[in-house]
Write a protein that holds these residues in place. Sequence first.
Motif, PDB file in Angstrom:
ATOM      1  N   ALA A 225       3.705  13.821  -9.870  1.00  0.00           N
ATOM      2  CA  ALA A 225       4.308  14.783 -10.132  1.00  0.00           C
ATOM      3  C   ALA A 225       5.191  14.877 -11.909  1.00  0.00           C
ATOM      4  O   ALA A 225       5.766  15.313 -11.963  1.00  0.00           O
ATOM      5  CB  ALA A 225       5.239  15.018  -9.550  1.00  0.00           C
ATOM      6  N   ALA A 226       4.264  14.024 -12.561  1.00  0.00           N
ATOM      7  CA  ALA A 226       4.531  13.024 -13.886  1.00  0.00           C
ATOM      8  C   ALA A 226       6.115  13.066 -13.946  1.00  0.00           C
ATOM      9  O   ALA A 226       7.203  12.881 -14.900  1.00  0.00           O
ATOM     10  CB  ALA A 226       4.275  14.782 -15.154  1.00  0.00           C
ATOM     11  N   ASP A 227       6.600  12.033 -13.094  1.00  0.00           N
ATOM     12  CA  ASP A 227       7.998  11.688 -12.384  1.00  0.00           C
ATOM     13  C   ASP A 227       7.817  10.123 -13.511  1.00  0.00           C
ATOM     14  O   ASP A 227       8.045   9.105 -12.021  1.00  0.00           O
ATOM     15  CB  ASP A 227       8.101  11.897 -11.069  1.00  0.00           C
ATOM     16  CG  ASP A 227       9.909  10.662 -11.085  1.00  0.00           C
ATOM     17  OD1 ASP A 227      10.012  10.694 -11.629  1.00  0.00           O
ATOM     18  OD2 ASP A 227       9.642  10.717  -9.603  1.00  0.00           O
TER      19      ASP A 227
ATOM     20  N   HIS B 276       0.714  -1.538  -0.038  1.00  0.00           N
ATOM     21  CA  HIS B 276      -0.381   0.256   0.394  1.00  0.00           C
ATOM     22  C   HIS B 276       1.061   1.265   0.032  1.00  0.00           C
ATOM     23  O   HIS B 276       0.559   2.141  -0.202  1.00  0.00           O
ATOM     24  CB  HIS B 276      -0.712   0.213   1.013  1.00  0.00           C
ATOM     25  CG  HIS B 276      -2.168   0.804   1.039  1.00  0.00           C
ATOM     26  ND1 HIS B 276      -3.230   0.503   0.682  1.00  0.00           N
ATOM     27  CD2 HIS B 276      -2.308   2.386   1.633  1.00  0.00           C
ATOM     28  CE1 HIS B 276      -3.924   1.223  -0.030  1.00  0.00           C
ATOM     29  NE2 HIS B 276      -3.709   2.481   1.030  1.00  0.00           N
ATOM     30  N   ALA B 277       2.197   1.102   0.960  1.00  0.00           N
ATOM     31  CA  ALA B 277       3.001   2.410   1.153  1.00  0.00           C
ATOM     32  C   ALA B 277       3.476   2.439  -0.597  1.00  0.00           C
ATOM     33  O   ALA B 277       4.028   3.792  -0.838  1.00  0.00           O
ATOM     34  CB  ALA B 277       3.890   1.863   2.271  1.00  0.00           C
ATOM     35  N   ILE B 278       4.276   1.776  -1.361  1.00  0.00           N
ATOM     36  CA  ILE B 278       4.892   1.530  -2.594  1.00  0.00           C
ATOM     37  C   ILE B 278       4.077   2.242  -3.758  1.00  0.00           C
ATOM     38  O   ILE B 278       4.621   2.775  -4.414  1.00  0.00           O
ATOM     39  CB  ILE B 278       5.141   0.329  -2.546  1.00  0.00           C
ATOM     40  CG1 ILE B 278       6.415  -0.270  -1.826  1.00  0.00           C
ATOM     41  CG2 ILE B 278       6.202   0.087  -3.774  1.00  0.00           C
ATOM     42  CD1 ILE B 278       7.358  -1.701  -1.726  1.00  0.00           C
ATOM     43  N   VAL B 279       2.926   1.417  -3.681  1.00  0.00           N
ATOM     44  CA  VAL B 279       1.772   2.133  -4.214  1.00  0.00           C
ATOM     45  C   VAL B 279       1.150   3.662  -4.559  1.00  0.00           C
ATOM     46  O   VAL B 279       0.719   3.901  -5.066  1.00  0.00           O
ATOM     47  CB  VAL B 279       0.431   1.288  -4.253  1.00  0.00           C
ATOM     48  CG1 VAL B 279      -0.353   1.778  -5.648  1.00  0.00           C
ATOM     49  CG2 VAL B 279       0.997  -0.425  -5.089  1.00  0.00           C
ATOM     50  N   GLY B 280       1.065   3.423  -2.807  1.00  0.00           N
ATOM     51  CA  GLY B 280       1.148   5.088  -2.502  1.00  0.00           C
ATOM     52  C   GLY B 280       2.053   6.631  -3.047  1.00  0.00           C
ATOM     53  O   GLY B 280       1.733   7.536  -3.843  1.00  0.00           O
ATOM     54  N   ARG B 281       3.609   6.153  -2.833  1.00  0.00           N
ATOM     55  CA  ARG B 281       4.546   7.105  -3.756  1.00  0.00           C
ATOM     56  C   ARG B 281       4.422   7.152  -5.048  1.00  0.00           C
ATOM     57  O   ARG B 281       4.549   8.236  -5.548  1.00  0.00           O
ATOM     58  CB  ARG B 281       5.944   6.177  -2.708  1.00  0.00           C
ATOM     59  CG  ARG B 281       6.232   6.136  -1.651  1.00  0.00           C
ATOM     60  CD  ARG B 281       7.525   6.199  -1.489  1.00  0.00           C
ATOM     61  NE  ARG B 281       7.999   4.353  -1.438  1.00  0.00           N
ATOM     62  CZ  ARG B 281       7.613   3.963  -0.523  1.00  0.00           C
ATOM     63  NH1 ARG B 281       7.123   4.116   1.179  1.00  0.00           N
ATOM     64  NH2 ARG B 281       8.964   3.275  -0.627  1.00  0.00           N
TER      65      ARG B 281
ATOM     66  N   GLU C 129       8.834   2.837  -8.298  1.00  0.00           N
ATOM     67  CA  GLU C 129       8.077   2.312  -6.856  1.00  0.00           C
ATOM     68  C   GLU C 129       7.302   1.176  -7.645  1.00  0.00           C
ATOM     69  O   GLU C 129       7.343  -0.003  -6.061  1.00  0.00           O
ATOM     70  CB  GLU C 129       7.631   3.187  -6.646  1.00  0.00           C
ATOM     71  CG  GLU C 129       8.254   4.885  -5.801  1.00  0.00           C
ATOM     72  CD  GLU C 129       8.426   4.426  -4.685  1.00  0.00           C
ATOM     73  OE1 GLU C 129       8.883   2.984  -4.183  1.00  0.00           O
ATOM     74  OE2 GLU C 129       9.245   5.180  -4.118  1.00  0.00           O
ATOM     75  N   LEU C 130       7.027   1.252  -8.693  1.00  0.00           N
ATOM     76  CA  LEU C 130       5.827   0.191  -8.967  1.00  0.00           C
ATOM     77  C   LEU C 130       6.733  -1.473  -9.008  1.00  0.00           C
ATOM     78  O   LEU C 130       6.647  -2.787  -8.694  1.00  0.00           O
ATOM     79  CB  LEU C 130       4.915   0.216 -10.520  1.00  0.00           C
ATOM     80  CG  LEU C 130       3.983   0.548 -10.421  1.00  0.00           C
ATOM     81  CD1 LEU C 130       3.485   1.329 -11.759  1.00  0.00           C
ATOM     82  CD2 LEU C 130       2.776   0.666  -9.178  1.00  0.00           C
ATOM     83  N   SER C 131       8.139  -0.980  -9.204  1.00  0.00           N
ATOM     84  CA  SER C 131       9.175  -2.210  -9.350  1.00  0.00           C
ATOM     85  C   SER C 131       9.210  -3.131  -8.508  1.00  0.00           C
ATOM     86  O   SER C 131       8.928  -4.331  -7.798  1.00  0.00           O
ATOM     87  CB  SER C 131      10.452  -1.930 -10.352  1.00  0.00           C
ATOM     88  OG  SER C 131      10.082  -1.551 -11.791  1.00  0.00           O
ATOM     89  N   LYS C 132       8.446  -2.288  -7.220  1.00  0.00           N
ATOM     90  CA  LYS C 132       9.672  -2.685  -5.820  1.00  0.00           C
ATOM     91  C   LYS C 132       8.088  -3.931  -5.283  1.00  0.00           C
ATOM     92  O   LYS C 132       7.666  -4.688  -4.624  1.00  0.00           O
ATOM     93  CB  LYS C 132       9.705  -1.593  -4.939  1.00  0.00           C
ATOM     94  CG  LYS C 132      10.859  -1.367  -5.299  1.00  0.00           C
ATOM     95  CD  LYS C 132      10.899  -0.230  -3.974  1.00  0.00           C
ATOM     96  CE  LYS C 132      12.225   1.587  -4.667  1.00  0.00           C
ATOM     97  NZ  LYS C 132      12.076   2.232  -3.884  1.00  0.00           N
ATOM     98  N   ALA C 133       6.851  -2.886  -6.375  1.00  0.00           N
ATOM     99  CA  ALA C 133       5.155  -3.814  -5.578  1.00  0.00           C
ATOM    100  C   ALA C 133       5.036  -5.505  -6.098  1.00  0.00           C
ATOM    101  O   ALA C 133       5.133  -6.166  -5.444  1.00  0.00           O
ATOM    102  CB  ALA C 133       4.689  -2.764  -5.814  1.00  0.00           C
TER     103      ALA C 133
END
Length: 94
Positions: free
Chosen positions: A24-26, A12-17, A33-37
Motif C-alpha cells: 500500500a506504499a505505507d 510470520h504474522a508481523i512480516v505479513g503485515r 511492523e518490521l521494528s516489532k519483528a
Amino acid sequence: GAHGDAPADGLHAIVGRADEREKAADWEGAISELSKAIELEPRNAGLFARRGALRERKGDPPGATADYRKSLELAPDGPQSKEAKAGLERCRAR
C-alpha cells in the motif's frame, strides 16, 4: 493447521503485515511492523536489510544506512548482504 497455535503476533504474522503495508506504499506502517519483528529477532540480518530498504524509499538515508550497516554486521556474507551493500552505496551517493 499446524500454525494455528502460534502466537497472534509471531514473526510470520508481523512480516505479513509489513508486506501488506509495503504494497500500500505505507512505508511508515511497514517500518513500524518490521521494528516489532526486530524486537522478536534482534539478530535477524534480513529484517534489518528490509527495514533499511523501506527507510530508503521513505527518504531517510541516515536511518537506512544504520539498518544496512547493522544487517552487514550481523551477517557480512548472508543472503541479504548484497542488497545491504548496494543500499549503502545508494545512500552514500545521495
